[in-house]
Design a protein around this motif. Structure first.
Motif, PDB file in Angstrom:
ATOM      1  N   SER A   1      25.870   1.832  10.627  1.00 42.09           N
ATOM      2  CA  SER A   1      24.616   2.531  10.371  1.00 42.09           C
ATOM      3  C   SER A   1      23.581   1.580   9.777  1.00 42.09           C
ATOM      4  N   THR A   2      22.413   2.132   9.487  1.00 41.28           N
ATOM      5  CA  THR A   2      21.316   1.345   8.918  1.00 41.28           C
ATOM      6  C   THR A   2      21.716   0.706   7.595  1.00 41.28           C
TER       7      THR A   2
ATOM      8  N   PHE B   1      18.633   7.788  15.459  1.00 39.18           N
ATOM      9  CA  PHE B   1      18.933   6.438  15.003  1.00 39.18           C
ATOM     10  C   PHE B   1      17.773   5.521  15.380  1.00 39.18           C
TER      11      PHE B   1
ATOM     12  N   GLU C   1      22.867  10.808  11.598  1.00 42.78           N
ATOM     13  CA  GLU C   1      24.057  10.008  11.314  1.00 42.78           C
ATOM     14  C   GLU C   1      24.087   9.605   9.842  1.00 42.78           C
TER      15      GLU C   1
ATOM     16  N   THR D   1      21.366   6.997   7.686  1.00 42.75           N
ATOM     17  CA  THR D   1      20.038   6.939   8.298  1.00 42.75           C
ATOM     18  C   THR D   1      18.919   7.296   7.313  1.00 42.75           C
TER      19      THR D   1
ATOM     20  N   ARG E   1      27.051  -1.367  18.283  1.00 38.73           N
ATOM     21  CA  ARG E   1      26.911   0.091  18.362  1.00 38.73           C
ATOM     22  C   ARG E   1      27.138   0.615  19.784  1.00 38.73           C
TER      23      ARG E   1
END
Length: 279
Positions: free
Chosen positions: A222-223, A179, A34, A37, A212
């Motif tokens: 995302s991160t 993830f 993704e 990441t 999420r």
């Protein structure tokens, strides 16, 4: 030397194994996952961990494979010939080294990042098959044969926007970055904010992972977006109570603009919260 992550980058055992396997096999490491990441950051961390220089080649939709090898500036040569410049007699003056040539010419082994290869034309990977496999290419204009002094460590990233050719995939070692789970994400946050209160991290992670899991989101956070969000929570001194024991279905998170990146997702969360409060 083996790669096991760094103080700035949390690498899972599977990812470390993939990096070291690609280095051992002397094959390009193809990384998918993704957006957000840590695919691009991985190359810098591998270079730092192994004590090697990083050469970045960021791919755009207009990038051609030839540009990675070299470019011939015929326009400049024509202009100089009209001005009577003596350097026009040496065509080598108009050959510009690409990122692959720079990696091949380096006196020590380097890390070469080919970032977001799927942004380019579908034929882009096929046009580099021989060069990345045999570590050499010819300069047509000068007749030079360029060979790698040291085989570079090649890391290639893809966001899965296009399917890559089978012949190209066969020459790579592949790894998909899953993830991070909560425990790994906790470690990632600790790297960026070592002094942050554990209660705040736990509450923020609870909200983040709930978000999420909402079905129908067009883009899951995302991160990198979590890191930005926590930075804003700290900067604005958001009370812990606003995050604790709050379901994403009951209230939209504070400073949600760091997590949700389009109006459809914001509308979805707002409608979900409204329906839950009404019930």
């Amino acid at each position: 030397m083996k790669f096991n992550g760094t103080n700035n980058y949390i690498a899972t055992d599977d990812l470390s194994m993939a990096v070291n396997a690609a280095v051992t096999l002397q094959r390009p490491l193809l990384i998918k996952g993704e957006p957000g990441t840590g695919k691009t950051m991985l190359a810098q961390e591998v270079a730092d961990s192994l004590g090697k220089r990083l050469i970045n080649w960021h791919i755009k939709s207009t990038t051609k494979a030839q540009q990675g090898l070299y470019e011939y500036d015929a326009v400049s040569r024509l202009r100089d010939s009209q001005l009577g410049d003596d350097k026009v007699h040496d065509i080598g003056n108009y050959i510009k080294q690409g990122k692959i040539w720079q990696a091949f010419a380096a006196d020590e082994q380097v890390v070469l990042l080919i970032d977001e290869i799927d942004k380019a034309d579908i034929e882009f990977p096929n046009d580099l098959l021989v060069e990345l496999d045999q570590m050499e290419f010819s300069v047509y204009e000068t007749g030079q044969q360029i060979k790698a002094k040291h085989r570079p460590i090649i890391i290639i990233t893809s966001n899965n926007e296009k399917e890559l050719p089978d012949a190209f995939l066969r020459r790579c070692f592949f790894h998909y970055i899953n993830f991070p789970d909560k425990q790994t994400m906790q470690a990632i946050v600790d790297v960026h904010y070592p002094d942050i209160k554990k209660q705040l991290v736990k509450a923020a992670l609870d909200v983040f992972f709930q978000l999420r899991e909402v079905p129908g989101l067009k883009k899951k956070p995302s991160t990198s977006e979590l890191i930005d969000w926590i930075k804003l929570l700290l900067a604005d001194n958001i009370p812990l109570e606003l995050l604790q024991n709050k379901s994403i279905k009951e209230a939209i998170p504070p400073l949600y603009g760091a997590l949700l990146k389009n109006e459809q997702d914001v509308d979805l969360i707002q409608r979900l919260a409204f329906m839950m409060r009404r019930d």
